[in-house]
Design a protein around this motif. Structure first.
Motif, PDB file in Angstrom:
ATOM      1  N   VAL A  85      61.587 -18.697 -13.830  1.00 23.59           N
ATOM      2  CA  VAL A  85      62.815 -19.262 -12.638  1.00 23.59           C
ATOM      3  C   VAL A  85      62.996 -20.612 -12.678  1.00 23.59           C
ATOM      4  CG1 VAL A  85      61.521 -19.802 -10.471  1.00 23.59           C
ATOM      5  CG2 VAL A  85      60.613 -17.925 -11.234  1.00 23.59           C
ATOM      6  N   SER A  86      62.127 -21.372 -13.213  1.00 25.89           N
ATOM      7  CA  SER A  86      63.809 -23.215 -12.648  1.00 25.89           C
ATOM      8  C   SER A  86      64.429 -22.249 -14.345  1.00 25.89           C
ATOM      9  CB  SER A  86      62.389 -23.485 -13.855  1.00 25.89           C
ATOM     10  OG  SER A  86      63.027 -24.550 -14.450  1.00 25.89           O
ATOM     11  N   ILE A  87      64.593 -21.974 -14.981  1.00 28.82           N
ATOM     12  CA  ILE A  87      65.977 -21.714 -15.784  1.00 28.82           C
ATOM     13  C   ILE A  87      67.085 -20.794 -15.236  1.00 28.82           C
ATOM     14  CG2 ILE A  87      66.899 -19.910 -18.020  1.00 28.82           C
ATOM     15  CD1 ILE A  87      64.951 -20.756 -18.976  1.00 28.82           C
ATOM     16  N   ALA A  88      66.289 -20.321 -13.657  1.00 33.56           N
ATOM     17  CA  ALA A  88      67.246 -19.175 -13.197  1.00 33.56           C
ATOM     18  C   ALA A  88      67.486 -20.695 -11.938  1.00 33.56           C
ATOM     19  CB  ALA A  88      66.856 -17.741 -12.634  1.00 33.56           C
ATOM     20  N   LEU A  89      66.935 -21.134 -12.136  1.00 33.86           N
ATOM     21  CA  LEU A  89      67.400 -21.889 -11.203  1.00 33.86           C
ATOM     22  C   LEU A  89      68.084 -23.356 -11.205  1.00 33.86           C
ATOM     23  CD1 LEU A  89      63.976 -21.575  -8.362  1.00 33.86           C
ATOM     24  CD2 LEU A  89      66.461 -20.846  -8.064  1.00 33.86           C
ATOM     25  N   ASN A  90      68.289 -23.578 -12.665  1.00 32.97           N
ATOM     26  CA  ASN A  90      68.416 -24.821 -13.034  1.00 32.97           C
ATOM     27  C   ASN A  90      69.729 -25.942 -12.950  1.00 32.97           C
ATOM     28  OD1 ASN A  90      68.030 -26.810 -14.739  1.00 32.97           O
ATOM     29  ND2 ASN A  90      70.074 -25.737 -16.456  1.00 32.97           N
ATOM     30  N   ASP A  91      70.662 -24.295 -12.405  1.00 29.68           N
ATOM     31  CA  ASP A  91      72.155 -24.891 -11.242  1.00 29.68           C
ATOM     32  C   ASP A  91      72.175 -25.179  -9.829  1.00 29.68           C
ATOM     33  OD1 ASP A  91      73.168 -25.011 -14.332  1.00 29.68           O
ATOM     34  OD2 ASP A  91      73.489 -23.026 -14.064  1.00 29.68           O
ATOM     35  N   VAL A  92      71.308 -24.546  -9.379  1.00 32.80           N
ATOM     36  CA  VAL A  92      70.752 -24.818  -7.927  1.00 32.80           C
ATOM     37  C   VAL A  92      70.268 -25.967  -7.504  1.00 32.80           C
ATOM     38  CG1 VAL A  92      70.629 -23.384  -6.313  1.00 32.80           C
ATOM     39  CG2 VAL A  92      71.158 -22.496  -8.228  1.00 32.80           C
ATOM     40  N   LEU A  93      68.884 -26.186  -8.313  1.00 33.98           N
ATOM     41  CA  LEU A  93      68.146 -26.924  -7.852  1.00 33.98           C
ATOM     42  C   LEU A  93      67.528 -28.110  -8.575  1.00 33.98           C
ATOM     43  CD1 LEU A  93      65.634 -24.444  -5.943  1.00 33.98           C
ATOM     44  CD2 LEU A  93      67.614 -25.619  -4.509  1.00 33.98           C
ATOM     45  N   PRO A  94      67.883 -29.182  -8.081  1.00 31.84           N
ATOM     46  CA  PRO A  94      66.907 -30.234  -9.028  1.00 31.84           C
ATOM     47  C   PRO A  94      65.561 -30.216  -9.394  1.00 31.84           C
ATOM     48  CG  PRO A  94      67.238 -31.289  -6.744  1.00 31.84           C
ATOM     49  CD  PRO A  94      67.753 -29.860  -6.814  1.00 31.84           C
ATOM     50  N   LEU A  95      65.006 -30.970 -10.381  1.00 33.72           N
ATOM     51  CA  LEU A  95      63.922 -30.921 -11.124  1.00 33.72           C
ATOM     52  C   LEU A  95      62.880 -30.862  -9.950  1.00 33.72           C
ATOM     53  CD1 LEU A  95      61.601 -30.980 -13.946  1.00 33.72           C
ATOM     54  CD2 LEU A  95      62.565 -33.221 -14.021  1.00 33.72           C
ATOM     55  N   VAL A  96      62.920 -31.985  -8.768  1.00 33.23           N
ATOM     56  CA  VAL A  96      62.409 -32.853  -7.487  1.00 33.23           C
ATOM     57  C   VAL A  96      61.815 -30.928  -6.905  1.00 33.23           C
ATOM     58  CG1 VAL A  96      63.973 -33.115  -6.457  1.00 33.23           C
ATOM     59  CG2 VAL A  96      61.709 -34.190  -6.352  1.00 33.23           C
ATOM     60  N   ILE A  97      63.098 -30.758  -6.963  1.00 34.20           N
ATOM     61  CA  ILE A  97      62.609 -28.922  -5.890  1.00 34.20           C
ATOM     62  C   ILE A  97      62.072 -28.286  -6.506  1.00 34.20           C
ATOM     63  CG2 ILE A  97      63.047 -27.593  -4.072  1.00 34.20           C
ATOM     64  CD1 ILE A  97      64.884 -29.687  -3.042  1.00 34.20           C
ATOM     65  N   ARG A  98      62.705 -27.503  -8.152  1.00 36.72           N
ATOM     66  CA  ARG A  98      62.512 -26.718  -9.228  1.00 36.72           C
ATOM     67  C   ARG A  98      61.809 -27.049  -9.276  1.00 36.72           C
ATOM     68  NH1 ARG A  98      64.518 -27.106 -13.969  1.00 36.72           N
ATOM     69  NH2 ARG A  98      65.906 -28.875 -13.432  1.00 36.72           N
ATOM     70  N   LEU A  99      60.699 -27.218  -9.936  1.00 31.58           N
ATOM     71  CA  LEU A  99      59.595 -27.786 -11.126  1.00 31.58           C
ATOM     72  C   LEU A  99      58.362 -27.303  -9.632  1.00 31.58           C
ATOM     73  CD1 LEU A  99      58.070 -28.191 -13.795  1.00 31.58           C
ATOM     74  CD2 LEU A  99      58.238 -30.785 -13.622  1.00 31.58           C
ATOM     75  N   PRO A 100      58.331 -28.274  -8.669  1.00 30.89           N
ATOM     76  CA  PRO A 100      57.272 -27.165  -7.638  1.00 30.89           C
ATOM     77  C   PRO A 100      57.345 -26.095  -7.637  1.00 30.89           C
ATOM     78  CG  PRO A 100      58.206 -29.475  -7.045  1.00 30.89           C
ATOM     79  CD  PRO A 100      58.289 -28.779  -8.109  1.00 30.89           C
ATOM     80  N   ILE A 101      58.358 -25.545  -7.462  1.00 29.24           N
ATOM     81  CA  ILE A 101      58.636 -24.006  -7.098  1.00 29.24           C
ATOM     82  C   ILE A 101      57.752 -23.808  -7.991  1.00 29.24           C
ATOM     83  CG2 ILE A 101      60.228 -22.626  -6.809  1.00 29.24           C
ATOM     84  CD1 ILE A 101      62.137 -23.929  -4.716  1.00 29.24           C
ATOM     85  N   SER A 102      58.095 -23.586  -9.696  1.00 26.83           N
ATOM     86  CA  SER A 102      58.255 -23.361 -10.561  1.00 26.83           C
ATOM     87  C   SER A 102      56.129 -22.593 -10.995  1.00 26.83           C
ATOM     88  CB  SER A 102      59.203 -23.371 -11.782  1.00 26.83           C
ATOM     89  OG  SER A 102      60.558 -23.455 -11.987  1.00 26.83           O
ATOM     90  N   MET A 103      56.087 -23.841 -10.461  1.00 29.16           N
ATOM     91  CA  MET A 103      54.403 -24.221 -10.800  1.00 29.16           C
ATOM     92  C   MET A 103      53.678 -23.055  -9.747  1.00 29.16           C
ATOM     93  SD  MET A 103      54.649 -28.449 -11.169  1.00 29.16           S
ATOM     94  CE  MET A 103      52.395 -28.544 -11.438  1.00 29.16           C
ATOM     95  N   VAL A 104      54.346 -23.145  -8.551  1.00 26.28           N
ATOM     96  CA  VAL A 104      53.530 -22.166  -8.029  1.00 26.28           C
ATOM     97  C   VAL A 104      53.813 -20.531  -8.033  1.00 26.28           C
ATOM     98  CG1 VAL A 104      53.444 -21.661  -5.533  1.00 26.28           C
ATOM     99  CG2 VAL A 104      54.006 -23.294  -5.718  1.00 26.28           C
TER     100      VAL A 104
END
Length: 339
Positions: A85-104
């Motif tokens: 999920v994080s790889i798919a969102l890498n170009d769209v969202l910054p780490l501060v938003i992408r990582l919590p989403i990926s963790m959930v």
């Protein structure tokens, strides 16, 4: 402040939480000011993840009293699903938003697998449950290894989402705090008392109307959820992840941390995770004798934990007793001055 509040804020669990917060703040200050060595900096994420794994497994082994050897499998499910999920969102969202989403997402995926594994497996007990969970962990590892989406035997390429420890420290720190708080509150809650009743006497618990299957599944799913979230953070600290890393050896390593820290002890799991993860690195200078010293230390800790005299000594030198001792001496000095 009345006595009930004093007991609450100075309880064993509260002191454990204070120690975790102080440790996290100290490491963060040293890291962000550049006073932490590169070796210790690189260890912070893995140590934090192992703390989460040990505390979450303690829910199953210590609080529920069931032996599970598939914890690394749940971690791998969360890691691969969350990192994808994080790889798919890498170009769209910054780490501060992408990582919590990926963790959930990773935690939810691990929880679903934990539910599917736990539903039939928790009908068993003791050695049989350990064997089944061990087998399920190996099945998970082999399935992930043979999926194209996870990179197969070559592993998942996570270079695009690779983050330095200085970037991941806030996330792993918050995850550790959440896991510790959930574990401590669960132990003191009505659900926690029901779970310990199942551990102490299953037949008596069923006779009093406790839904044994529900509470067992709840603990199993909750432990898998936190293992999956820890796996996502762990995956972001690596440039390549292979499923073979998360085999039964890793599950046994987590179980060793729980046993050495003490069954049901949050503080013990935290301390044991830090020691057992840091010692192999700190002993790297003694490369010829590193594993020998590590093994001897494990044996010594096991012998001490099984000693009633050592348990009495630990209780005598607990923070609560030390504070009470100082208060007693202070009151004694005051009474002497008045006399």
């Amino acid at each position: 402040m009345n006595n009930s509040l004093k007991k609450k804020f100075m309880s064993r669990d509260a002191v454990t939480l204070y120690l975790v917060v102080v440790l996290f703040v100290a490491v963060a200050v040293m890291m962000y000011t550049g006073n932490l060595s590169r070796q210790i900096t690189n260890m912070t994420v893995s140590v934090g993840c192992y703390i989460v794994l040990a505390v979450s497994l303690n829910l199953v082994v210590g609080l529920l009293g069931e032996l599970s050897l598939g914890h690394a499998g749940f971690m791998s499910v969360g890691l691969f699903s969350g990192c994808l999920v994080s790889i798919a969102l890498n170009d769209v969202l910054p780490l501060v938003i992408r990582l919590p989403i990926s963790m959930v997402v990773g935690g939810a995926a691990a929880a679903v697998v934990g539910f599917l594994v736990g539903l039939p497996a928790l009908r068993l007990r003791g050695d049989y449950l350990a064997i089944v969970t061990l087998g399920c962990g190996e099945i998970i590892k082999n399935v992930i290894t043979n999926l194209k989406i996870t990179g197969g035997a070559l592993g998942l390429n996570t270079r695009s989402i690779y983050s330095r420890p200085i970037q991941l420290l806030p996330y792993v720190g918050v995850l550790v705090l959440i896991t510790v708080v959930v574990m401590m509150n669960l132990k003191q809650s009505r659900h926690g008392r029901a779970i310990t009743a199942i551990r102490d006497n299953r037949i008596a618990a069923e006779a009093t109307g406790i839904n044994v299957t529900y509470y067992k599944l709840m603990v199993f799913v909750l432990a898998a959820f936190f293992a999956g979230m820890a796996g996502v953070v762990y995956g972001h600290a690596l440039a390549n992840v292979k499923a073979v890393t998360f085999d039964y050896n890793m599950s046994i390593e987590i179980l060793v941390i729980v046993v050495l820290g003490g069954m049901g002890s949050v503080r013990g799991s935290v301390i044991a995770a830090i020691l057992l993860q840091a010692l192999p690195e700190l002993l790297r200078e003694f490369s010829d004798y590193r594993m020998l010293l590590y093994s001897i230390l494990l044996i010594v800790i096991m012998l001490l934990n099984s000693s009633p005299k050592f348990a009495e000594l630990k209780g005598r030198w607990s923070i609560k007793n030390v504070i009470a001792h100082f208060k007693k001496n202070k009151s004694g000095v005051a009474a002497g001055k008045e006399a």
